[in-house]
Scaffold this motif. Structure first.
Motif, PDB file in Angstrom:
ATOM      1  N   PRO A  21       0.801  -1.243   0.000  1.00  0.00           N
ATOM      2  CA  PRO A  21       0.000   0.000   0.000  1.00  0.00           C
ATOM      3  C   PRO A  21       0.822   1.275   0.000  1.00  0.00           C
ATOM      4  CG  PRO A  21      -0.166  -1.156   2.129  1.00  0.00           C
ATOM      5  CD  PRO A  21       0.506  -2.088   1.168  1.00  0.00           C
ATOM      6  N   ASP A  22       1.957   1.260   0.692  1.00  0.00           N
ATOM      7  CA  ASP A  22       2.708   2.509   0.869  1.00  0.00           C
ATOM      8  C   ASP A  22       3.907   2.651  -0.061  1.00  0.00           C
ATOM      9  OD1 ASP A  22       0.943   3.216   2.914  1.00  0.00           O
ATOM     10  OD2 ASP A  22       2.044   1.948   4.343  1.00  0.00           O
ATOM     11  N   ARG A  23       4.103   1.669  -0.934  1.00  0.00           N
ATOM     12  CA  ARG A  23       5.217   1.788  -1.892  1.00  0.00           C
ATOM     13  C   ARG A  23       4.779   2.659  -3.070  1.00  0.00           C
ATOM     14  NH1 ARG A  23       9.626  -1.505  -1.058  1.00  0.00           N
ATOM     15  NH2 ARG A  23      10.378  -0.909  -3.109  1.00  0.00           N
ATOM     16  N   PRO A  24       5.722   3.364  -3.712  1.00  0.00           N
ATOM     17  CA  PRO A  24       5.330   4.216  -4.850  1.00  0.00           C
ATOM     18  C   PRO A  24       4.890   3.387  -6.050  1.00  0.00           C
ATOM     19  CG  PRO A  24       7.729   4.160  -4.625  1.00  0.00           C
ATOM     20  CD  PRO A  24       7.168   3.426  -3.444  1.00  0.00           C
ATOM     21  N   GLY A  25       3.853   3.862  -6.741  1.00  0.00           N
ATOM     22  CA  GLY A  25       3.387   3.196  -7.960  1.00  0.00           C
ATOM     23  C   GLY A  25       3.657   4.051  -9.181  1.00  0.00           C
ATOM     24  N   LEU A  26       3.522   5.370  -9.004  1.00  0.00           N
ATOM     25  CA  LEU A  26       3.776   6.323 -10.093  1.00  0.00           C
ATOM     26  C   LEU A  26       4.657   7.436  -9.564  1.00  0.00           C
ATOM     27  CD1 LEU A  26       0.505   7.225 -12.055  1.00  0.00           C
ATOM     28  CD2 LEU A  26       2.528   6.080 -12.965  1.00  0.00           C
ATOM     29  N   ILE A  27       5.582   7.882 -10.416  1.00  0.00           N
ATOM     30  CA  ILE A  27       6.471   8.985 -10.040  1.00  0.00           C
ATOM     31  C   ILE A  27       6.514   9.950 -11.220  1.00  0.00           C
ATOM     32  CG2 ILE A  27       8.864   9.616  -9.482  1.00  0.00           C
ATOM     33  CD1 ILE A  27       9.178   6.633  -8.477  1.00  0.00           C
ATOM     34  N   GLN A  28       6.281  11.236 -10.962  1.00  0.00           N
ATOM     35  CA  GLN A  28       6.431  12.259 -12.006  1.00  0.00           C
ATOM     36  C   GLN A  28       6.972  13.514 -11.350  1.00  0.00           C
ATOM     37  OE1 GLN A  28       2.890  13.615 -14.176  1.00  0.00           O
ATOM     38  NE2 GLN A  28       4.096  13.681 -16.053  1.00  0.00           N
ATOM     39  N   GLY A  29       8.154  13.938 -11.796  1.00  0.00           N
ATOM     40  CA  GLY A  29       8.799  15.098 -11.161  1.00  0.00           C
ATOM     41  C   GLY A  29       9.047  14.819  -9.689  1.00  0.00           C
ATOM     42  N   GLU A  30       8.620  15.723  -8.821  1.00  0.00           N
ATOM     43  CA  GLU A  30       8.798  15.541  -7.372  1.00  0.00           C
ATOM     44  C   GLU A  30       7.628  14.794  -6.735  1.00  0.00           C
ATOM     45  OE1 GLU A  30      11.736  16.269  -5.988  1.00  0.00           O
ATOM     46  OE2 GLU A  30      12.250  16.853  -8.044  1.00  0.00           O
ATOM     47  N   ARG A  31       6.582  14.528  -7.513  1.00  0.00           N
ATOM     48  CA  ARG A  31       5.390  13.871  -6.972  1.00  0.00           C
ATOM     49  C   ARG A  31       5.499  12.350  -7.026  1.00  0.00           C
ATOM     50  NH1 ARG A  31       0.083  15.611  -6.590  1.00  0.00           N
ATOM     51  NH2 ARG A  31      -0.014  13.639  -5.454  1.00  0.00           N
ATOM     52  N   GLN A  32       4.971  11.699  -5.995  1.00  0.00           N
ATOM     53  CA  GLN A  32       4.868  10.235  -6.002  1.00  0.00           C
ATOM     54  C   GLN A  32       3.469   9.865  -5.546  1.00  0.00           C
ATOM     55  OE1 GLN A  32       7.829   8.021  -3.911  1.00  0.00           O
ATOM     56  NE2 GLN A  32       9.539   8.852  -5.073  1.00  0.00           N
ATOM     57  N   TRP A  33       2.915   8.822  -6.147  1.00  0.00           N
ATOM     58  CA  TRP A  33       1.602   8.317  -5.748  1.00  0.00           C
ATOM     59  C   TRP A  33       1.792   6.866  -5.309  1.00  0.00           C
ATOM     60  CZ3 TRP A  33       2.606  11.559  -9.728  1.00  0.00           C
ATOM     61  CH2 TRP A  33       1.841  12.745  -9.828  1.00  0.00           C
ATOM     62  N   THR A  34       1.316   6.526  -4.120  1.00  0.00           N
ATOM     63  CA  THR A  34       1.470   5.141  -3.650  1.00  0.00           C
ATOM     64  C   THR A  34       0.431   4.253  -4.337  1.00  0.00           C
ATOM     65  OG1 THR A  34      -0.120   5.361  -1.844  1.00  0.00           O
ATOM     66  CG2 THR A  34       2.189   5.984  -1.369  1.00  0.00           C
ATOM     67  N   TRP A  35       0.666   2.952  -4.255  1.00  0.00           N
ATOM     68  CA  TRP A  35      -0.285   2.015  -4.856  1.00  0.00           C
ATOM     69  C   TRP A  35      -1.684   2.161  -4.256  1.00  0.00           C
ATOM     70  CZ3 TRP A  35       0.838   0.482  -9.312  1.00  0.00           C
ATOM     71  CH2 TRP A  35       2.145   0.116  -9.684  1.00  0.00           C
ATOM     72  N   GLN A  36      -1.739   2.369  -2.937  1.00  0.00           N
ATOM     73  CA  GLN A  36      -3.046   2.503  -2.289  1.00  0.00           C
ATOM     74  C   GLN A  36      -3.769   3.757  -2.782  1.00  0.00           C
ATOM     75  OE1 GLN A  36      -3.314   3.454   2.055  1.00  0.00           O
ATOM     76  NE2 GLN A  36      -4.330   1.457   2.152  1.00  0.00           N
ATOM     77  N   GLU A  37      -2.991   4.840  -2.913  1.00  0.00           N
ATOM     78  CA  GLU A  37      -3.552   6.115  -3.387  1.00  0.00           C
ATOM     79  C   GLU A  37      -4.104   5.959  -4.811  1.00  0.00           C
ATOM     80  OE1 GLU A  37      -1.798  10.670  -3.551  1.00  0.00           O
ATOM     81  OE2 GLU A  37      -0.525   9.070  -2.778  1.00  0.00           O
ATOM     82  N   ILE A  38      -3.331   5.313  -5.674  1.00  0.00           N
ATOM     83  CA  ILE A  38      -3.763   5.104  -7.073  1.00  0.00           C
ATOM     84  C   ILE A  38      -5.036   4.258  -7.103  1.00  0.00           C
ATOM     85  CG2 ILE A  38      -3.147   4.044  -9.292  1.00  0.00           C
ATOM     86  CD1 ILE A  38      -0.155   4.655  -8.468  1.00  0.00           C
TER      87      ILE A  38
END
Length: 529
Positions: A21-38
């Protein structure tokens, strides 16, 4: 007969979100979205689309450059049993209007910089009901982020699907001009993801990392699914322009391990001096598809990157699953038995490849024929086009339209194309489409467009024109193409002749045109290798 339903492909995302849940799934620039967030954003999008009246089987047309919304939209479409219809963002408004209308899409998701395309789809389509905008919505449009906020924290039930339930219209052209929607299904894609993980990027885990350099609307989108299945994040570029220095900096920063791309992009990246300024030792798989690679480019890439190249040969109709040439079958030294120069590799795991003659009979090893394949990666046919479907799947095989030979070991070598299609910068160009637009010019009587070898782009287009009135110029023709035809399809060279050579049947003989261009010294090579 009782049977179990198929897995809804979007379960790949929810499984990964539950596990990491807390690992990054998407990264763009300085932003990261975790798998749970996505996963939660996808649930919200599903609820939002359902509130707009979308139902299983409905189509979602998507026009966007690579960004989180484009990535999320496919999972939402899959989850609700709808069909994802992404289009190449480089297409012109008339081209996208046709796709919107032909796909019968009821909702369009578009980035705010494509307002002209949205207007063109609205004018052409009787099915379109709603427009959702990524960015700033106009008066009659809905904002993407506002919709997600309005439907946040609402878990979405996953639609029940069978293996043959459509989930993606993968637009492809072929020799008949108008693009056709290759229907990809939940069962097919489940096989493809598993197959790609076995053959293209084996051993991938949540500790790996991918980078998307090509539009997620096509092959790079298929590649992104594999990384989601294993919990490896995908890095998106901040801009739609690929700058080699930016790419190599991201590879170093995120310890990128795999990338899906095309030969021309590999060439550009390894020839740029920036490659020597950054640490790219994390790369394990550099997948190139869409066209064979010139041997000189292959050697340079192997010298710079080591044994990380993976070639695959395939088409949208089989989502790339025909043959693979893994890293161990590449070598920089021509005398190395592992070099396999000019080879496209072996049949993909779970797929059968055959070389057939005109009577659809297998030919002996080393004999040239049409490359055909069968297995679970083959598509379900073309949407609303039974004739093309029947033709592509005749005799129980998928017919690629490419010519090749297979050696005694089952390794494939492509010798040419049955169709006139050529590949420029990794994008398929179908001359018939360009010819039809050029013929709309009042001063063009006849035209033939063909691909010739080009150092930089792999192949480029040459147009030979017979004018119906004197004084027609190449500049006038390019002006005519502007806005009617995507720039990557434009011919790079235009010649004016008094007549085009014809066959006994009155057909324009492109082989004779090619030969004459070479004899005149207008082009250097007879054909792309």
């Amino acid at each position: 007969m009782n049977h179990a339903r198929a897995m809804n492909l979007s379960a790949l995302l929810s499984q990964t979100a539950a596990l990491f849940p807390d690992r990054p799934g998407l990264i763009q620039g300085e932003r990261q979205w975790t798998w749970q967030e996505i996963d939660r954003r996808v649930d919200a999008l599903v609820q939002a689309l359902r509130s707009l009246g979308m139902r299983p089987g409905d189509k979602l047309l998507v026009m966007s450059r690579n960004n989180p919304a484009l990535f999320e939209s496919c999972w939402a479409a899959f989850r609700m049993g709808a069909v994802w219809v992404p289009v190449n963002f480089r297409l012109t408004p008339p081209e996208v209007a046709y796709l919107g209308s032909a796909s019968e899409a009821s909702v369009m998701l578009a980035e705010d910089c494509f307002a002209e395309h949205v207007e063109a789809v609205k004018a052409a389509s009787s099915h379109l009901r709603s427009v959702v905008t990524i960015g700033l919505p106009r008066a009659d449009e809905l904002g993407y982020e506002a919709l997600l906020v309005a439907h946040a924290d609402a878990p979405a039930a996953m639609a029940q699907v069978d293996a043959d339930h459509p989930l993606w219209y993968f637009y492809t052209s072929g020799t008949t001009g108008r693009p056709k929607a290759a229907v990809l299904t939940h069962g097919q894609l489940a096989f493809v993801v598993t197959n790609h993980l076995a053959d293209l990027i084996p051993g991938t885990t949540e500790h790996d990392c991918s980078i998307a350099v090509a539009p997620l609307s096509h092959g790079a989108g298929i590649h992104a699914l594999l990384n989601v299945a294993r919990g490896a994040p995908t890095v998106l570029l901040a801009s739609d322009r690929l700058e080699p220095a930016t790419f190599w900096a991201l590879v170093e920063r995120h310890r990128v391990t795999n990338v899906f791309t095309v030969p021309t992009i590999v060439k550009m990246l390894v020839e740029d001096p920036a490659i020597d300024r950054f640490d790219h030792g994390s790369l394990r798989y550099v997948v190139y598809a869409g066209a064979p690679m010139y041997r000189a480019d292959q050697k340079r890439a192997l010298q710079k990157l080591g044994k990380v190249l993976v070639q695959y040969f395939g088409l949208g109709e089989v989502t790339g699953c025909i043959t693979v040439l893994p890293p161990a079958m590449h070598a920089a030294d021509d005398d190395d038995p592992d070099a396999h120069i000019g080879c496209c590799g072996r049949a993909r795991t779970g797929m059968e490849v055959a070389i057939l003659d005109a009577r659809m009979q297998p030919v002996p090893a080393g004999t040239v024929g049409e490359i055909c394949c069968r297995g679970p990666a083959v598509f379900a046919g073309y949407f609303n086009n039974p004739e093309a479907t029947q033709n592509a799947l005749r005799g129980g095989w998928f017919h690629t339209g490419d010519l090749g030979r297979m050696d005694a070991r089952g390794l494939l070598y492509i010798t040419g194309r049955e169709s006139d299609m050529y590949i420029s910068g990794g994008s398929n160009v179908y001359p018939r489409e360009v010819e039809e637009i050029l013929l709309m010019h009042p001063a063009v009587r006849e035209v033939a467009v063909l691909g010739i070898a080009d150092e930089k782009w792999g192949e480029v287009g040459v147009a030979v024109i017979v004018a119906s009135q004197p004084g027609l110029t190449a500049e006038q023709l390019l002006h005519h193409l502007d806005g009617r035809c995507a720039k990557y399809r434009w011919p790079r060279h235009i010649f004016f002749w008094d007549a085009l050579p014809k066959s006994g049947y009155g057909k324009v003989a492109k082989t004779d045109i090619r030969q004459r261009l070479v004899e005149r010294g207008d082009v250097k090579e007879a054909a792309a290798t």
